[in-house]
Write an enzyme that holds these catalytic residues in place. Structure first.
Site: not given
Ligand code: FVT
Length: 332
Positions: A202, A212, A225, A256, A282, A321
């Site tokens: 990640k 967020r 982070k 990710k 996202s 999504y």
């Molecule tokens: N732990 C889950 C996420 O950080 C998701 C991030 C995203 O969809 O931007």
């Protein structure tokens, strides 16, 4: 592998592209409903949903609506759903105790989904950020995100999710040693069949912004982070982390974000041959939707092409999504 091909004109690669039938026959990778994991946002309340402004088409749902959505996903053939809680400042504390509360939003949602749609696999997120006053995935002491104390809390969080009925635990926190700690706790507490999909690689990415907003973390998060998530410039480190997480007991691994990291997906798949997933996060979703809404891209086509790209890069599935939209399209 080095393909043997004749030279022109004996070889005319365009021959195999001349019709839809021949293209279908020759196609190496396809996207199916089986490849989809649907991330959903759960919020407090009853029979309600609110849109996420930066993610057009995505909503936060109350637990009862989550159950309905899960049933809809199950009926579409989507194999898994992944729960993320929306938490206001009132749920956030220094000790993050709500994270392992058996009645927190995630655990309520797991039980409601199991009741309404028992066949869909329920995935959760393990990280302290929804319940942390400062928005970090781990405890903060003197300005530092501390590892080992955080891992103890993550274990409690994972056990509470397993007890609520989760099928797939998704540690997304990037602390060291958490997979082994969670795996051995699951073994000793009678949850040996619960699977772990480790967020192994990640990255500290700027593509998480809309998420967020969706979970209410933007206002809480102080700093970044980068001391626990990976540096976007690194590739070999991803392989070391995947190997470590597999050795500690992960059943599946994740890369990710997705689209900017397809090289990592391919290397992970080639190196380990384990179930490999990518999270189309996202920001990737928002980018495609924004361009589509402006008429700059054909939304449906780029959605499908972007997801097929993950399959070509070696992924066995994608958290996206777009999951229900894609499933509907594939089912027609
Ligand atoms: N732990 C889950 C996420 O950080 C998701 C991030 C995203 O969809 O931007």
């Amino acid at each position: 592998m080095k393909p043997t091909i004749a030279s022109f004109p004996a070889a005319r690669p365009r021959r195999m592209r001349q019709s839809a039938a021949l293209r279908a026959l020759a196609r190496q990778n396809t996207l199916t409903v089986d490849d989809l994991i649907w991330p959903i946002f759960v919020m407090d309340g009853k029979d309600d949903e609110t849109p996420v402004a930066s993610m057009p088409g995505v909503v936060r749902r109350t637990v009862d609506r989550i159950a309905k959505a899960a049933l809809e996903a199950q009926n579409l053939g989507i194999p898994a759903i992944c729960i993320f809680p929306y938490t206001g400042l009132e749920a956030r504390t220094e000790d993050c105790a709500m994270a392992w509360d058996p009645d927190n939003l995630t655990n309520q949602a797991i039980r409601a989904i199991k009741d309404a749609a028992p066949e869909i696999a329920v995935m959760t997120d393990i990280a302290l950020d929804p319940y942390n006053i400062n928005g970090h995935d781990g405890f903060v002491e003197n300005g530092k995100i501390v590892n080992d104390r955080t891992v103890e809390a993550l274990v409690k969080m994972g056990l509470a999710q397993a007890a609520a009925g989760a099928d797939i635990l998704g540690p997304s926190d990037m602390m060291d040693g958490r997979i082994g700690a969670i795996r051995s706790a699951l073994e000793s507490e009678g949850h040996q069949d619960v699977t772990i999909l480790s967020y192994a690689a990640k990255y500290a990415s700027s593509f998480y912004g809309p998420f967020r907003d969706a979970v209410g973390a933007s206002a809480a998060l102080t700093g970044d982070k980068k001391t626990y998530q990976m540096d976007p410039g690194n590739a070999d480190e991803a392989l070391r982390l995947v190997e470590r997480d597999l050795q500690e007991g992960a059943d599946m691994v994740m890369v990710k974000p997705g689209m900017p990291y397809l090289d990592i997906c391919r290397r992970v798949k080639d190196s380990f041959g384990v179930p490999t997933y990518a999270y189309q996060v996202s920001g990737e979703y928002a980018m495609l939707q924004a361009a589509a809404q402006n008429g700059w891209l054909d939304g449906e086509k780029v959605m499908m092409e972007s997801l097929l790209g993950f399959k070509r890069a070696g992924c066995d599935g994608i958290l996206t999504y777009f999951a229900t939209t894609v499933a509907r399209l594939l089912n027609t």
